[in-house]
Write a protein that holds these residues in place. Structure first.
Motif, PDB file in Angstrom:
ATOM      1  N   SER A  13      13.888  64.765  32.109  1.00 18.52           N
ATOM      2  CA  SER A  13      12.621  64.067  32.333  1.00 18.52           C
ATOM      3  C   SER A  13      11.426  64.663  31.611  1.00 18.52           C
ATOM      4  N   ASN A  14      11.583  65.876  31.020  1.00 20.33           N
ATOM      5  CA  ASN A  14      10.415  66.544  30.440  1.00 20.33           C
ATOM      6  C   ASN A  14      10.905  67.591  29.447  1.00 20.33           C
ATOM      7  N   PHE A  15      10.372  67.546  28.237  1.00 23.21           N
ATOM      8  CA  PHE A  15      10.869  68.411  27.170  1.00 23.21           C
ATOM      9  C   PHE A  15       9.717  69.166  26.502  1.00 23.21           C
ATOM     10  N   ILE A  16      10.048  70.065  25.564  1.00 21.52           N
ATOM     11  CA  ILE A  16       9.031  70.857  24.877  1.00 21.52           C
ATOM     12  C   ILE A  16       8.337  70.051  23.782  1.00 21.52           C
ATOM     13  N   ARG A  17       8.920  68.919  23.400  1.00 18.98           N
ATOM     14  CA  ARG A  17       8.336  68.006  22.412  1.00 18.98           C
ATOM     15  C   ARG A  17       8.412  66.583  22.951  1.00 18.98           C
ATOM     16  N   PRO A  18       7.638  65.674  22.364  1.00 21.86           N
ATOM     17  CA  PRO A  18       7.690  64.294  22.860  1.00 21.86           C
ATOM     18  C   PRO A  18       9.093  63.707  22.786  1.00 21.86           C
ATOM     19  N   SER A  19       9.398  62.876  23.763  1.00 18.34           N
ATOM     20  CA  SER A  19      10.640  62.113  23.752  1.00 18.34           C
ATOM     21  C   SER A  19      10.404  60.807  23.011  1.00 18.34           C
TER      22      SER A  19
END
Length: 438
Positions: A88-94
């Motif tokens: 649901s949440n990453f270090i860069r945009p999905s």
């Protein structure tokens, strides 16, 4: 159904013990409901909710107008479930961030760019900050007739609940009445060169007078003022393209939320590229810290928003909201008039966004009479501080509501005849949200 809610009473005590106000939104507080009749919700499906005591209610104003398709809508739930297993949440945009933004801009073609966040207050405050940065001006002009814009200091400082907010914060806010173009012009002339933006809902309880929004657009352009439409409510109730699409007036910036995620936390700031890019990386001007939120682009919330927009595109959600609202407004007015309280129990607003008023013997808004009315509604299995419909309600739900309203109007008539609603209130009156003391 009765009025005995032992488990809800116990749950309310638990809520107040660990949460200031007993709820995470003041408008959901137990003070907004008759004493001992503030149900605590167990679950919801479609247009109905169940409380922890097992009572079922026809629900209005779901999620403070956020759930326009109904609870647990299968298309939305399916879209969310499909994203959950991907993270649901990453270090860069999905990639879903680009997909959701493109889908939003297809839906609201009057905007060039969009940035998502989690709540409406952040979006409106970001719009104000952007307007101030773009114009180099400090004053904010807010519509005095619209109830709520933000939890942030610039707005809350103008309400009775202004504790903890420095005076200098709200000294930079001026107000204007809705629908009065001459008053708006006089305000802009009086503060010529000082006002950064005018913020308002394009429409609320009343429709805009002919030429009003167009006139505001011309005035703000002439005075170099950023025009902001707060579309938190109108965005997916007036039209799928927002009030700006319905009325044909394009603001410089606009904010969306509530129904955008059908209950999931997602809101949006949208607007003209030259303004929005001030918060980006492709500008030569001084940068604006626009919106930067850890959870602003949670993938499952963006998936929910795309599913909502798909449903609106494929089904006539707006038409259904208006048809249900028209049926309800007509029925309530008829039974109220038939029982002799038509001048006291009143229905106002657009069919897709109805509110009710409770007036006393002199025709003044009355919290005691509102208490009486809400008590009868809840006892009859109808829950809601308004008559704002969702598309999941059925004609049978509307008809049941009208029957319950008829029972409430009978009690209302007795109270009017006695010139005293207190015997039918069941305790202290419900309270307005914005008040100085608890």
């Amino acid at each position: 159904m009765g009025t005995n809610l032992p488990r809800s009473t116990e749950a309310n005590e638990r809520l107040h013990r660990v949460i200031p106000g007993g709820a995470h939104t003041y408008a959901k507080g137990s003070d907004q409901y008759p004493e001992g009749m503030a149900p605590v919700i167990s679950h919801g499906r479609g247009g109905h909710v169940w409380d922890v005591d097992g009572n079922e209610y026809v629900e209005y104003g779901a999620g403070l107008r956020a759930v326009s398709l109904g609870h647990a809508h299968p298309r939305v739930v399916e879209a969310v479930r499909g994203e959950l297993e991907k993270g649901s949440n990453f270090i860069r945009p999905s990639i879903i961030e680009a997909e959701a933004a493109e889908r939003f801009l297809e839906n609201v073609p009057t905007a060039d760019m969009v940035k998502f966040t989690k709540n409406g207050s952040d979006a409106t405050t970001a719009a104000v900050r952007l307007a101030r940065a773009a114009t180099g001006r400090n004053l904010v002009a807010k519509c005095a007739d619209h109830a709520f814009f933000s939890t942030d200091d610039w707005f809350i400082g103008t309400t009775p609940m202004n504790a903890g907010i420095p005076d200098e914060t709200t000294e930079a806010v001026v107000s204007f009445p809705y629908g009065d173009l001459k008053a708006a012009e006089e305000l802009l002339q009086r503060h010529d060169g000082e006002i950064a933006c005018m913020i308002l809902e394009a429409a609320a309880a009343v429709e805009p007078p002919p030429g009003y929004l167009q006139g505001l657009r011309e005035l703000t352009t002439r005075h170099g003022v950023v025009l902001i439409f707060d579309e938190m409510i109108t965005g997916f109730r007036w039209s799928a393209h927002g009030a700006q699409g319905l009325y044909g007036v394009t603001p410089d910036l606009s904010t969306f939320g509530k129904a955008l995620g059908n209950g999931f936390a997602v809101s949006a700031l949208a607007g003209k590229r030259e303004l929005m890019e001030l918060g980006g990386l492709r500008t030569d001007r001084e940068r604006v810290f626009l919106l930067s939120t850890t959870h602003g682009a949670e993938t499952h919330s963006l998936a929910a928003a795309m599913a909502v927009m798909d449903v609106y595109r494929e089904e006539d959600v707006i038409g259904r909201l208006h048809a249900l609202g028209d049926r309800l407004a007509t029925g309530v007015r008829e039974v109220a008039a038939g029982i002799g309280v038509g001048d006291h129990v009143v229905v106002r607003g657009r069919a897709s966004n109805l509110v009710f008023g409770t007036l006393d013997e002199q025709g003044r808004p009355s919290q005691p009479y509102r208490t009486l009315f809400l008590r009868e509604l809840i006892g009859g299995g109808v829950l809601g501080p308004s008559f704002v419909v969702s598309a999941a309600l059925t004609e049978a739900d509307i008809d049941k509501t009208i029957d319950v309203v008829a029972q409430a109007c009978t009690v209302y008539r007795k109270a009017l005849d006695a010139n005293d609603p207190v015997p039918w209130m069941g305790g202290r009156p419900v309270q307005p949200v914005f008040r100085k003391h608890a």
